[in-house]
Design an enzyme around this catalytic site. Structure first.
Site, PDB file in Angstrom:
ATOM      1  N   CYS A 156      60.665   3.813 -10.423  1.00  0.00           N
ATOM      2  CA  CYS A 156      61.781   4.487 -11.100  1.00  0.00           C
ATOM      3  C   CYS A 156      62.767   5.041 -10.080  1.00  0.00           C
ATOM      4  O   CYS A 156      63.966   4.801 -10.177  1.00  0.00           O
ATOM      5  CB  CYS A 156      61.246   5.586 -11.991  1.00  0.00           C
ATOM      6  SG  CYS A 156      60.145   6.714 -11.153  1.00  0.00           S
ATOM      7  N   GLU A 161      60.803  11.227 -18.516  1.00  0.00           N
ATOM      8  CA  GLU A 161      61.111  10.651 -17.191  1.00  0.00           C
ATOM      9  C   GLU A 161      61.564   9.226 -17.464  1.00  0.00           C
ATOM     10  O   GLU A 161      60.744   8.353 -17.719  1.00  0.00           O
ATOM     11  CB  GLU A 161      59.861  10.639 -16.312  1.00  0.00           C
ATOM     12  CG  GLU A 161      59.287  12.006 -15.985  1.00  0.00           C
ATOM     13  CD  GLU A 161      60.094  12.759 -14.949  1.00  0.00           C
ATOM     14  OE1 GLU A 161      61.137  12.246 -14.492  1.00  0.00           O
ATOM     15  OE2 GLU A 161      59.688  13.871 -14.596  1.00  0.00           O
TER      16      GLU A 161
HETATM   17  P1  NAP Z   1      59.079   1.110 -21.630  1.00  0.00           P
HETATM   18  O1  NAP Z   1      59.293  -0.219 -22.184  1.00  0.00           O
HETATM   19  O2  NAP Z   1      60.005   2.217 -22.031  1.00  0.00           O
HETATM   20  O3  NAP Z   1      57.568   1.505 -21.993  1.00  0.00           O
HETATM   21  C1  NAP Z   1      57.003   2.732 -21.593  1.00  0.00           C
HETATM   22  C2  NAP Z   1      55.881   3.120 -22.545  1.00  0.00           C
HETATM   23  O4  NAP Z   1      56.409   3.407 -23.841  1.00  0.00           O
HETATM   24  C3  NAP Z   1      54.846   2.022 -22.758  1.00  0.00           C
HETATM   25  O5  NAP Z   1      53.579   2.614 -22.867  1.00  0.00           O
HETATM   26  C4  NAP Z   1      55.283   1.427 -24.079  1.00  0.00           C
HETATM   27  O6  NAP Z   1      54.251   0.757 -24.736  1.00  0.00           O
HETATM   28  C5  NAP Z   1      55.706   2.669 -24.829  1.00  0.00           C
HETATM   29  N1  NAP Z   1      56.589   2.428 -25.970  1.00  0.00           N
HETATM   30  C6  NAP Z   1      57.342   1.332 -26.259  1.00  0.00           C
HETATM   31  N2  NAP Z   1      58.031   1.515 -27.395  1.00  0.00           N
HETATM   32  C7  NAP Z   1      57.709   2.756 -27.861  1.00  0.00           C
HETATM   33  C8  NAP Z   1      58.113   3.534 -28.980  1.00  0.00           C
HETATM   34  N3  NAP Z   1      58.992   3.082 -29.874  1.00  0.00           N
HETATM   35  N4  NAP Z   1      57.593   4.770 -29.117  1.00  0.00           N
HETATM   36  C9  NAP Z   1      56.726   5.270 -28.212  1.00  0.00           C
HETATM   37  N5  NAP Z   1      56.305   4.574 -27.128  1.00  0.00           N
HETATM   38  C10 NAP Z   1      56.790   3.337 -26.953  1.00  0.00           C
HETATM   39  O7  NAP Z   1      59.107   1.137 -20.040  1.00  0.00           O
HETATM   40  P2  NAP Z   1      58.390   0.131 -19.024  1.00  0.00           P
HETATM   41  O8  NAP Z   1      59.092  -1.167 -19.114  1.00  0.00           O
HETATM   42  O9  NAP Z   1      56.930   0.191 -19.207  1.00  0.00           O
HETATM   43  O10 NAP Z   1      58.711   0.849 -17.631  1.00  0.00           O
HETATM   44  C11 NAP Z   1      59.880   0.644 -16.911  1.00  0.00           C
HETATM   45  C12 NAP Z   1      60.869   1.773 -17.082  1.00  0.00           C
HETATM   46  O11 NAP Z   1      60.243   3.024 -16.820  1.00  0.00           O
HETATM   47  C13 NAP Z   1      62.024   1.708 -16.112  1.00  0.00           C
HETATM   48  O12 NAP Z   1      63.231   2.002 -16.766  1.00  0.00           O
HETATM   49  C14 NAP Z   1      61.712   2.798 -15.102  1.00  0.00           C
HETATM   50  O13 NAP Z   1      62.825   3.312 -14.412  1.00  0.00           O
HETATM   51  C15 NAP Z   1      61.069   3.800 -15.966  1.00  0.00           C
HETATM   52  N6  NAP Z   1      60.248   4.710 -15.161  1.00  0.00           N
HETATM   53  C16 NAP Z   1      60.671   5.997 -14.983  1.00  0.00           C
HETATM   54  C17 NAP Z   1      59.937   6.866 -14.196  1.00  0.00           C
HETATM   55  C18 NAP Z   1      60.373   8.290 -13.976  1.00  0.00           C
HETATM   56  O14 NAP Z   1      59.588   9.064 -13.471  1.00  0.00           O
HETATM   57  N7  NAP Z   1      61.582   8.675 -14.331  1.00  0.00           N
HETATM   58  C19 NAP Z   1      58.762   6.421 -13.594  1.00  0.00           C
HETATM   59  C20 NAP Z   1      58.363   5.090 -13.788  1.00  0.00           C
HETATM   60  C21 NAP Z   1      59.123   4.257 -14.585  1.00  0.00           C
HETATM   61  P3  NAP Z   1      54.149  -0.862 -24.659  1.00  0.00           P
HETATM   62  O15 NAP Z   1      53.969  -1.212 -23.248  1.00  0.00           O
HETATM   63  O16 NAP Z   1      52.950  -1.156 -25.464  1.00  0.00           O
HETATM   64  O17 NAP Z   1      55.435  -1.379 -25.229  1.00  0.00           O
END
Ligand code: NAP
Ligand code: MG
Length: 473
Positions: A281, A247
């Site tokens: 999101c 997602e």
């Molecule tokens: P993010 O930076 O992608 O982080 C998401 C999760 O992934 C965090 O737990 C992060 O840990 C972890 N992570 C980071 N690097 C990783 C790697 N190399 N391998 C595995 N996991 C890793 O996203 P965010 O900034 O938290 O959230 C915002 C984004 O999420 C937006 O783009 C939003 O649209 C999207 N989102 C999508 C949905 C949907 O249902 N489609 C819902 C909500 C949000 P750390 O925090 O420790 O870096």
């Protein structure tokens, strides 16, 4: 001994007491609210081993027994709802009231119960003289659950509840900026769940998240977050042929047809875009309005928006809060500056208070903006909405579909058939008519294009955390 259900009791269950930890600050005030553990890869290794060891016994329970556990977990979340909401408000920034912290905790309960109550019987696929074939849905094994910081409790439940229901055990990795919320919701579930069934590991995405995605004993990753990290998870997991539900990001378009009543749709447009202060999101992130109603829609929307209070989440009456972290604040500030510099019209907001203690960015509405301005084409993930003027429906559908994202979209019209016709031409996992972003635990949710693949919720969501097995004969 009766449980003591207070905010302090919740915090003491999850705080780091020794070992590596990081300070957690309230994004509304800058106040220190606690310390979250920072674990390393050996902790992840131990967690996967424990979850792997616990899985056969969990899978051997009857479906009814696991459903009862999910209802017990929902009861526990209900008992702890107020401390959970307070922690969520302090750590994430969202107010207690409105579609915010209490609403999110209520969503956890609703999704736990709906996931428990969704039937998934064996499916007879062929039954004739020569063949009898049935689909069964088996557990996968250990599921890794990686969550973002915007809805840190509810999204965790979206991943954990179906995985548990289907007989998997779970290793959860919360976003580091909302570690305490991730730890807290899991700690409440663990009041009722058997040992080893749900384990949370906190630490950075680059170490813990990456190692979880690459682990050969993890059969499935449920990931919600950015498209960039989604691609890293695909790469990290490829060698193990790990199943993935991704997602990812969104940049949802809303298209307003010329027959709307601008006063009547202002509230729906506003909350579609500004729910969780825009950090959602599937929020409405670019609004295309027909020239015939453009000025009226902009003025009604701005008037509604100007009256919605923003402030510290624990203070009564606030419905909008700060950005959760400085990085997101800077993204929103950069995109609004780019829009201003291009000559777009700032109808509301756009001037953050430099003296504010927290990461507050004011509610901002920007009109007469070029359709290719960065605020329109990038995911802003904050309280700034660009409103683009259009006159040609084919042209606006093409603009909506130009994006690499395809999470949600909406069409606004008094004519349902006309709206449905436009909906059918939009490249998005969900198209809402006369609303935007509402989710339901029985309605499949997920993205098209770079917004990811796989669907959560309902029967589709249960199938997504199982291994389909055909039994013939
Ligand atoms: P993010 O930076 O992608 O982080 C998401 C999760 O992934 C965090 O737990 C992060 O840990 C972890 N992570 C980071 N690097 C990783 C790697 N190399 N391998 C595995 N996991 C890793 O996203 P965010 O900034 O938290 O959230 C915002 C984004 O999420 C937006 O783009 C939003 O649209 C999207 N989102 C999508 C949905 C949907 O249902 N489609 C819902 C909500 C949000 P750390 O925090 O420790 O870096
Ligand atoms: Mg945008």
């Amino acid at each position: 001994m009766p449980e003591t259900i207070t905010y302090d009791a919740l915090l003491s269950r999850i705080q780091a007491h020794d070992g590596a930890a990081h300070d957690v600050f309230d994004p509304a005030t800058g106040a220190l609210i606690g310390r979250a553990p920072v674990e390393d890869e050996s902790a992840l290794e131990r967690a996967v081993e424990r979850a792997h060891a616990a899985q056969p016994r969990w899978a051997a329970l009857s479906d009814d027994a696991r459903r009862a556990y999910l209802h017990d977990a929902a009861d526990a979340v209900e008992r702890w709802a107020e401390p959970l909401a307070e922690l969520l408000s302090r750590e994430q920034g969202k107010p207690l009231e409105g579609l915010n912290a209490r609403f999110e905790v209520g969503g956890c309960v609703a999704w736990l119960r709906a996931t428990a109550d969704t039937p998934l019987p064996h499916e007879v696929v062929v039954d004739d003289e020569s063949t009898f074939a049935e689909m069964h849905y088996r557990p996968i094994g250990v599921v890794g659950a990686i969550t973002p910081w915007n809805w840190p409790m509810m999204i965790a439940i979206w991943q954990i509840a179906p995985a548990l229901r289907m007989g998997n055990t779970v290793v959860a990795k919360p976003a580091q900026s909302t570690d305490l919320s991730g730890l807290a919701i899991a700690a409440i579930l663990n009041i009722v769940l058997p040992e080893g069934v749900l384990i949370t590991v906190t630490g950075s995405g680059r170490t813990i998240g990456q190692a979880l995605a690459a682990h050969p004993s993890v059969g499935k990753i449920m990931f919600t977050g950015s498209t960039e990290v989604g691609k890293q998870i695909i790469e990290a997991s490829a060698g193990n042929v790990t199943r993935l539900t991704l997602e990812l990001g969104g940049n949802d378009a809303g298209i307003v047809l010329p027959d709307v009543d601008p006063a009547a749709i202002a509230e729906g447009l506003f909350w579609g875009a500004f729910i969780n202060t825009g950090q959602t999101c599937a929020a409405l992130k670019r609004l295309y309005v027909h020239d015939d109603v453009y000025d009226d829609v902009v003025s009604h929307l701005a008037a509604f928006a100007a009256a919605v209070p923003m402030g510290v989440g624990l203070d009564t009456g606030n419905l909008l809060g700060p950005l959760q972290n400085r990085k997101q604040y800077e993204t929103v500030a950069r995109l609004v500056s780019a829009a201003r510099d291009s000559g777009a019209r700032i109808v509301l907001g756009g001037e953050p208070d430099p003296a504010a203690a927290g990461h507050f960015y004011p509610t901002t509405i920007i009109a007469d903006i070029d359709p290719h301005n960065p605020l329109v084409v990038e995911e802003q993930f904050g309280p700034a909405l660009p409103v683009i003027r259009y006159s040609d429906i084919d042209g606006v559908v093409a603009l909506a579909n130009e994006s690499e994202f395809g999470l949600g979209a909406s069409v606004w019209s008094r004519d349902r058939a006309a709206a449905q016709e436009v909906a059918g031409r939009l490249q998005a996992g969900t198209v809402w008519i006369n609303s935007h972003g509402g989710l339901h635990p029985m309605v499949p949710f997920g993205g098209a294009k770079h917004s990811g693949y796989g669907r959560e919720f309902g029967i589709e969501g249960l199938k997504a955390v199982s291994e389909p097995q055909v039994v013939v004969g």
